[in-house]
Scaffold this motif. Structure first.
Motif, PDB file in Angstrom:
ATOM      1  N   LYS A 280       2.562   6.815   0.367  1.00 24.54           N
ATOM      2  CA  LYS A 280       3.350   5.894  -0.450  1.00 24.54           C
ATOM      3  C   LYS A 280       3.203   4.459   0.045  1.00 24.54           C
ATOM      4  CE  LYS A 280       7.215   8.393  -0.321  1.00 24.54           C
ATOM      5  NZ  LYS A 280       8.601   8.845  -0.586  1.00 24.54           N
ATOM      6  N   ARG A 281       3.155   4.281   1.350  1.00 29.18           N
ATOM      7  CA  ARG A 281       2.948   2.942   1.905  1.00 29.18           C
ATOM      8  C   ARG A 281       1.525   2.456   1.646  1.00 29.18           C
ATOM      9  NH1 ARG A 281       6.545   1.201   5.714  1.00 29.18           N
ATOM     10  NH2 ARG A 281       4.927   0.215   6.973  1.00 29.18           N
ATOM     11  N   CYS A 282       0.577   3.378   1.759  1.00 34.87           N
ATOM     12  CA  CYS A 282      -0.827   3.014   1.507  1.00 34.87           C
ATOM     13  C   CYS A 282      -1.033   2.612   0.047  1.00 34.87           C
ATOM     14  CB  CYS A 282      -1.724   4.187   1.877  1.00 34.87           C
ATOM     15  SG  CYS A 282      -3.496   3.889   1.597  1.00 34.87           S
ATOM     16  N   SER A 283      -0.477   3.393  -0.882  1.00 38.42           N
ATOM     17  CA  SER A 283      -0.635   3.078  -2.302  1.00 38.42           C
ATOM     18  C   SER A 283       0.082   1.783  -2.664  1.00 38.42           C
ATOM     19  CB  SER A 283      -0.120   4.228  -3.173  1.00 38.42           C
ATOM     20  OG  SER A 283       1.276   4.390  -3.019  1.00 38.42           O
ATOM     21  N   ALA A 284       1.236   1.511  -2.008  1.00 38.64           N
ATOM     22  CA  ALA A 284       1.939   0.247  -2.255  1.00 38.64           C
ATOM     23  C   ALA A 284       1.100  -0.941  -1.813  1.00 38.64           C
ATOM     24  CB  ALA A 284       3.288   0.252  -1.533  1.00 38.64           C
ATOM     25  N   SER A 285       0.410  -0.802  -0.684  1.00 42.46           N
ATOM     26  CA  SER A 285      -0.466  -1.876  -0.208  1.00 42.46           C
ATOM     27  C   SER A 285      -1.613  -2.109  -1.173  1.00 42.46           C
ATOM     28  CB  SER A 285      -1.006  -1.532   1.185  1.00 42.46           C
ATOM     29  OG  SER A 285       0.043  -1.403   2.123  1.00 42.46           O
ATOM     30  N   LEU A 286      -2.214  -1.030  -1.655  1.00 38.68           N
ATOM     31  CA  LEU A 286      -3.300  -1.164  -2.630  1.00 38.68           C
ATOM     32  C   LEU A 286      -2.798  -1.807  -3.925  1.00 38.68           C
ATOM     33  CD1 LEU A 286      -5.152   2.274  -2.241  1.00 38.68           C
ATOM     34  CD2 LEU A 286      -6.021   0.030  -1.569  1.00 38.68           C
ATOM     35  N   ALA A 287      -1.634  -1.350  -4.400  1.00 40.98           N
ATOM     36  CA  ALA A 287      -1.099  -1.873  -5.654  1.00 40.98           C
ATOM     37  C   ALA A 287      -0.743  -3.347  -5.532  1.00 40.98           C
ATOM     38  CB  ALA A 287       0.129  -1.063  -6.076  1.00 40.98           C
ATOM     39  N   TYR A 288      -0.218  -3.766  -4.376  1.00 40.46           N
ATOM     40  CA  TYR A 288       0.089  -5.185  -4.185  1.00 40.46           C
ATOM     41  C   TYR A 288      -1.198  -6.003  -4.159  1.00 40.46           C
ATOM     42  CZ  TYR A 288       1.617  -9.556  -2.129  1.00 40.46           C
ATOM     43  OH  TYR A 288       1.841 -10.886  -1.909  1.00 40.46           O
ATOM     44  N   HIS A 289      -2.192  -5.507  -3.457  1.00 41.41           N
ATOM     45  CA  HIS A 289      -3.485  -6.199  -3.377  1.00 41.41           C
ATOM     46  C   HIS A 289      -4.130  -6.325  -4.754  1.00 41.41           C
ATOM     47  CE1 HIS A 289      -7.371  -7.477  -1.924  1.00 41.41           C
ATOM     48  NE2 HIS A 289      -7.948  -6.378  -2.365  1.00 41.41           N
ATOM     49  N   TRP A 290      -3.887  -5.334  -5.610  1.00 42.52           N
ATOM     50  CA  TRP A 290      -4.478  -5.354  -6.954  1.00 42.52           C
ATOM     51  C   TRP A 290      -3.556  -5.988  -7.994  1.00 42.52           C
ATOM     52  CZ3 TRP A 290      -6.076   0.463  -6.384  1.00 42.52           C
ATOM     53  CH2 TRP A 290      -7.200   0.533  -5.571  1.00 42.52           C
TER      54      TRP A 290
ATOM     55  N   ALA B 208      16.445  18.604   5.949  1.00 40.90           N
ATOM     56  CA  ALA B 208      17.276  17.411   6.144  1.00 40.90           C
ATOM     57  C   ALA B 208      16.483  16.321   6.857  1.00 40.90           C
ATOM     58  CB  ALA B 208      18.528  17.774   6.939  1.00 40.90           C
ATOM     59  N   PHE B 209      15.689  16.727   7.860  1.00 40.65           N
ATOM     60  CA  PHE B 209      14.852  15.755   8.570  1.00 40.65           C
ATOM     61  C   PHE B 209      13.824  15.134   7.635  1.00 40.65           C
ATOM     62  CE2 PHE B 209      10.818  14.983  10.809  1.00 40.65           C
ATOM     63  CZ  PHE B 209      11.226  13.953  11.657  1.00 40.65           C
ATOM     64  N   LYS B 210      13.255  15.937   6.740  1.00 32.54           N
ATOM     65  CA  LYS B 210      12.268  15.419   5.794  1.00 32.54           C
ATOM     66  C   LYS B 210      12.882  14.340   4.895  1.00 32.54           C
ATOM     67  CE  LYS B 210       9.607  16.783   1.735  1.00 32.54           C
ATOM     68  NZ  LYS B 210       8.400  16.023   2.079  1.00 32.54           N
ATOM     69  N   PHE B 211      14.066  14.646   4.343  1.00 34.69           N
ATOM     70  CA  PHE B 211      14.700  13.674   3.456  1.00 34.69           C
ATOM     71  C   PHE B 211      15.192  12.446   4.232  1.00 34.69           C
ATOM     72  CE2 PHE B 211      15.439  17.657   0.929  1.00 34.69           C
ATOM     73  CZ  PHE B 211      14.531  17.343  -0.069  1.00 34.69           C
ATOM     74  N   PHE B 212      15.602  12.656   5.486  1.00 36.39           N
ATOM     75  CA  PHE B 212      16.002  11.515   6.317  1.00 36.39           C
ATOM     76  C   PHE B 212      14.795  10.636   6.618  1.00 36.39           C
ATOM     77  CE2 PHE B 212      16.566   9.680  10.591  1.00 36.39           C
ATOM     78  CZ  PHE B 212      17.657   8.853  10.330  1.00 36.39           C
ATOM     79  N   LEU B 213      13.654  11.265   6.897  1.00 40.74           N
ATOM     80  CA  LEU B 213      12.428  10.513   7.162  1.00 40.74           C
ATOM     81  C   LEU B 213      12.001   9.729   5.930  1.00 40.74           C
ATOM     82  CD1 LEU B 213      10.169  10.017   9.281  1.00 40.74           C
ATOM     83  CD2 LEU B 213       8.926  11.922   8.223  1.00 40.74           C
ATOM     84  N   ALA B 214      12.130  10.356   4.748  1.00 45.36           N
ATOM     85  CA  ALA B 214      11.786   9.660   3.508  1.00 45.36           C
ATOM     86  C   ALA B 214      12.694   8.457   3.290  1.00 45.36           C
ATOM     87  CB  ALA B 214      11.888  10.620   2.326  1.00 45.36           C
ATOM     88  N   PHE B 215      13.977   8.588   3.701  1.00 43.09           N
ATOM     89  CA  PHE B 215      14.915   7.470   3.572  1.00 43.09           C
ATOM     90  C   PHE B 215      14.653   6.404   4.626  1.00 43.09           C
ATOM     91  CE2 PHE B 215      18.912   5.565   5.059  1.00 43.09           C
ATOM     92  CZ  PHE B 215      19.310   4.908   3.894  1.00 43.09           C
ATOM     93  N   LEU B 216      14.281   6.843   5.840  1.00 43.83           N
ATOM     94  CA  LEU B 216      14.108   5.922   6.957  1.00 43.83           C
ATOM     95  C   LEU B 216      12.835   5.091   6.823  1.00 43.83           C
ATOM     96  CD1 LEU B 216      15.425   5.156   9.700  1.00 43.83           C
ATOM     97  CD2 LEU B 216      13.894   6.832  10.768  1.00 43.83           C
ATOM     98  N   VAL B 217      11.751   5.720   6.391  1.00 51.35           N
ATOM     99  CA  VAL B 217      10.464   5.017   6.280  1.00 51.35           C
ATOM    100  C   VAL B 217      10.387   4.352   4.911  1.00 51.35           C
ATOM    101  CG1 VAL B 217       7.959   5.267   6.314  1.00 51.35           C
ATOM    102  CG2 VAL B 217       9.377   6.688   7.812  1.00 51.35           C
ATOM    103  N   PRO B 218      10.341   3.030   4.841  1.00 48.14           N
ATOM    104  CA  PRO B 218      10.283   2.352   3.534  1.00 48.14           C
ATOM    105  C   PRO B 218       8.969   2.638   2.820  1.00 48.14           C
ATOM    106  CG  PRO B 218       9.985   0.776   5.329  1.00 48.14           C
ATOM    107  CD  PRO B 218      10.351   2.083   5.962  1.00 48.14           C
ATOM    108  N   ASP B 219       9.052   2.801   1.496  1.00 44.50           N
ATOM    109  CA  ASP B 219       7.846   3.079   0.712  1.00 44.50           C
ATOM    110  C   ASP B 219       6.902   1.886   0.674  1.00 44.50           C
ATOM    111  OD1 ASP B 219       9.008   5.491   0.238  1.00 44.50           O
ATOM    112  OD2 ASP B 219       9.628   5.049  -1.816  1.00 44.50           O
ATOM    113  N   VAL B 220       7.463   0.674   0.810  1.00 43.99           N
ATOM    114  CA  VAL B 220       6.658  -0.550   0.773  1.00 43.99           C
ATOM    115  C   VAL B 220       6.680  -1.174   2.160  1.00 43.99           C
ATOM    116  CG1 VAL B 220       6.375  -2.814  -0.308  1.00 43.99           C
ATOM    117  CG2 VAL B 220       7.270  -0.891  -1.644  1.00 43.99           C
TER     118      VAL B 220
END
Length: 642
Positions: free
Chosen positions: A260-270, A592-604
């Motif tokens: 998700k972070r990688c695709s956000a970087s590509l989308a911003y660049h494009w 619970a850890f998975k959803f917490f990690l998804a919340f903790l790590v920003p998509d962008v």
């Protein structure tokens, strides 16, 4: 652009889009459509440049005379880019929405803007202008009284629904396609794909697919390496799969968050990350009773949502459930065949009975592929019959139908063997057979067959006159989008994340498959298909949700496999209930850890968030200044009137 094609308009812009009408289209229809396409914008036209394709040499009777080449002046394309809100790199390095008034503040904008927009962007602009060409006071398409029109109705979509307009596609650029082909697939390399070049030629949607395919392949490398190391161990000692299952739990969660972070970087660049979506028009096949859209105020077909829901829940849902039952019935037939072969082998093991052990699995894998294809046609028919107004709604319902069936059809037997029969030897054998057989079928359909077809036909990238090139591309197959490509990756991700702990070589086979997939898909895009219109996507859409749902199921599956291992069972020698409770507790903790990690790590990524926030702040400040200057001016005008 296409300077070798032999024909350029007086404006200096080469033909960009081909519009093909039915050969028997009436002359008054053709004249009316061309007039509307050429009219100025203030008169309700598209203000495009349109020429009829002229054949060079002898004209065959079967050739369609109603083929038209469409382009536009650079000024028209730049104003279209502003209307669509295309993002480009500003002089300060940020990505901003293009405006003609600030055009010279954008990087790579020189002179009158010639070459500022890519060919794919120009073609997308023309497609948008054609699709937003609307009826004024016409009550029907001239020459076709049954093709009703009303003010505000999209002309092109009506012509498509009535099969008057049969094709509309962007032209290939032969020189640019040659350069892309050489960098992409014509040479063996260890470097990454030229994603920027793919995006420049085919658009962001297709570039994101190849970016995800590449990322998924790289993410599989640790699993493949561990799988190769496992080959050194005794396969009959299945206790060793516990480590691999635990690694799977972490792997399937982390790679999706990082993507998700990688695709956000590509989308911003494009320039597609913060771009506003264009208002969706009704699908060409959408029909209903004429009424007024409460949002746009235009007159258009309206279809009651309750009627659509009745079709979904009373027809489509029972049909899907019936297909799922059929899939389970076929699975039980497979297990009967498997039991008969095992009984035959136990009576007298020979070389041939050892071979026979794999036959039911191979037959079942082939049947799975056939059922998936047949169900896909049925799902498309049902989704079309449900009469969804928007293309996005149509795609979401189709994806949901196909994913549910494919998941059950491909993985039901594995779940049954793992958790009902609890036979890990048979599970490994079945997984290997399904995975390898499906890959052989897919590689034949996607690599061998396309290469054979391309060898039989003329090469698309050969230099030829424009008329010959256009007619050649007109007869080429249409690219149906990335649906099937993402579906294949989804199933491969399932094979790896769910059960590869008992067959670690699964990741190795998927890596080899993906490498071949990159080259075969690149070959097909450059040689076999019409060029698709650019899709300004910011992510992989609903497929991100599908992969995340699979990762949740993978956590449950791997936790259960770990709970079944002898090492873990040794801690609970007297109570199966305690083992089950501990397994469920660990599983819920990991979820619970998975959803917490998804919340903790920003998509962008943070640096992109800062750039977007700065751009939003500057836009608000500019709007405030505009209002401050506007108020005194209004007061001055009022004073002068007094």
């Amino acid at each position: 652009m296409m300077e070798n094609s032999g024909t350029r308009y007086r404006s200096g812009i080469s033909p960009l889009v081909v519009v093909v009408l039915s050969p028997d289209t009436k002359e008054e229809t053709v004249s009316w459509l061309l007039r509307r396409m050429r009219e100025k914008q203030q008169d309700g036209g598209a203000e495009l440049l349109v020429n009829q394709l002229r054949s060079e040499g002898v004209v065959e009777e079967k050739e369609n005379p109603n083929i038209f080449l469409v382009t536009a002046s650079w000024q028209r394309l730049l104003s279209g880019a502003e209307d669509l809100g295309l993002f480009r790199e500003f002089s300060d390095g940020s990505m901003r929405s293009f405006t003609c008034i600030n055009s010279h503040n954008f990087k790579e904008f020189h002179g009158d803007g010639d070459g500022f927009l890519s060919m794919a962007e120009c073609q997308y602009i023309i497609k948008h202008e054609l699709e937003t060409l609307r009826a004024k006071d016409e009550t029907h398409v001239p020459g076709y009284t049954q093709a009703k029109l009303y003010p505000g109705k999209s002309i092109i979509r009506r012509l498509q629904s009535k099969r008057i307009l049969i094709r509309m596609f962007p032209l290939h650029d032969q020189e640019e396609l040659k350069r892309l082909s050489f960098k992409w697939y014509k040479k063996v390399k260890t470097s990454l794909q030229p994603l920027d070049d793919i995006r420049h030629y085919f658009g962001e949607g297709l570039a994101l697919y190849f970016g995800f395919l590449e990322y998924f392949t790289m993410a599989l490398m640790p699993l493949a390496l561990i799988g190769l190391l496992y080959c050194q161990f005794d396969w009959e000692n299945y206790d060793k799969y516990v480590f691999f299952a635990a690694f799977n739990l972490i792997w399937c969660t982390v790679i999706l968050e990082l993507w998700k972070r990688c695709s956000a970087s590509l989308a911003y660049h494009w320039g597609t990350l913060s771009r506003k979506k264009v208002f969706e028009e009704p699908r060409p096949g959408f029909h209903g009773i004429l009424g007024f859209n409460p949002v746009t105020g235009r007159e258009e077909p309206l279809y009651p949502s309750t009627k659509r829901q009745l079709r979904v829940y009373l027809v489509s849902l029972p049909f899907v459930l019936l297909c799922l039952y059929l899939s389970l019935y076929v699975m039980m037939i497979y297990f009967q065949m498997e039991g008969w072969v095992l009984m035959l082998h136990d009576r007298g093991p020979t070389f041939w009975t050892n071979i026979l052990l794999f036959i039911p699995g191979v037959i079942y894998a082939v049947v799975i592929e056939v059922l998936n294809v047949l169900y896909r046609y049925a799902a498309e028919f049902l989704t079309e019959w449900e009469n969804h107004r928007l293309e996005s709604s149509y795609q979401n319902h189709l994806v949901l139908k196909v994913l549910v069936f494919n998941f059950l059809n491909c993985f039901a037997s594995l779940f049954y063997i793992a958790f009902i029969m609890q036979d890990l030897v048979l599970l490994r054998q079945n997984l290997a057979t399904l995975l390898i057989t499906s890959q052989i079928i897919n590689q034949f359909m996607e690599a061998v067959l396309p290469y054979w077809l391309q060898r039989r036909c003329n090469k698309m990238t050969m230099e030829r006159p424009l008329s010959e090139q256009v007619r050649l591309e007109t007869d080429m197959s249409c690219y149906q989008g990335t649906f099937d490509d993402y579906l294949e990756l989804f199933l491969l991700f399932g094979y790896v994340s769910l059960f590869s702990s008992v067959y670690p070589l699964a990741a190795v086979f998927v890596v080899l498959n993906n490498i071949t997939e990159i080259y075969s898909d690149a070959f097909k895009m450059c040689n076999l298909f019409k060029r698709p219109f650019s899709d300004p996507a910011a992510n992989i859409g609903i497929w991100q949700l599908a992969f995340e749902a699979m990762s949740v199921i993978a956590i449950v599956t791997n936790c259960t496999l770990i709970g079944m291992s002898p090492q873990v069972r040794a801690y609970f020698p007297n109570s199966e209930m305690h083992l089950m409770l501990w397994t469920v507790a660990v599983e819920h903790g990991l979820l619970a850890f998975k959803f917490f990690l998804a919340f903790l790590v920003p998509d962008v990524p943070k640096h992109i968030q800062i750039k977007l926030a700065r751009l939003e702040f500057e836009s608000m400040e500019a709007l405030k200044k505009k209002k401050m200057f506007a108020v005194p001016r209004l007061r001055r005008v009022a004073y002068e009137e007094e």
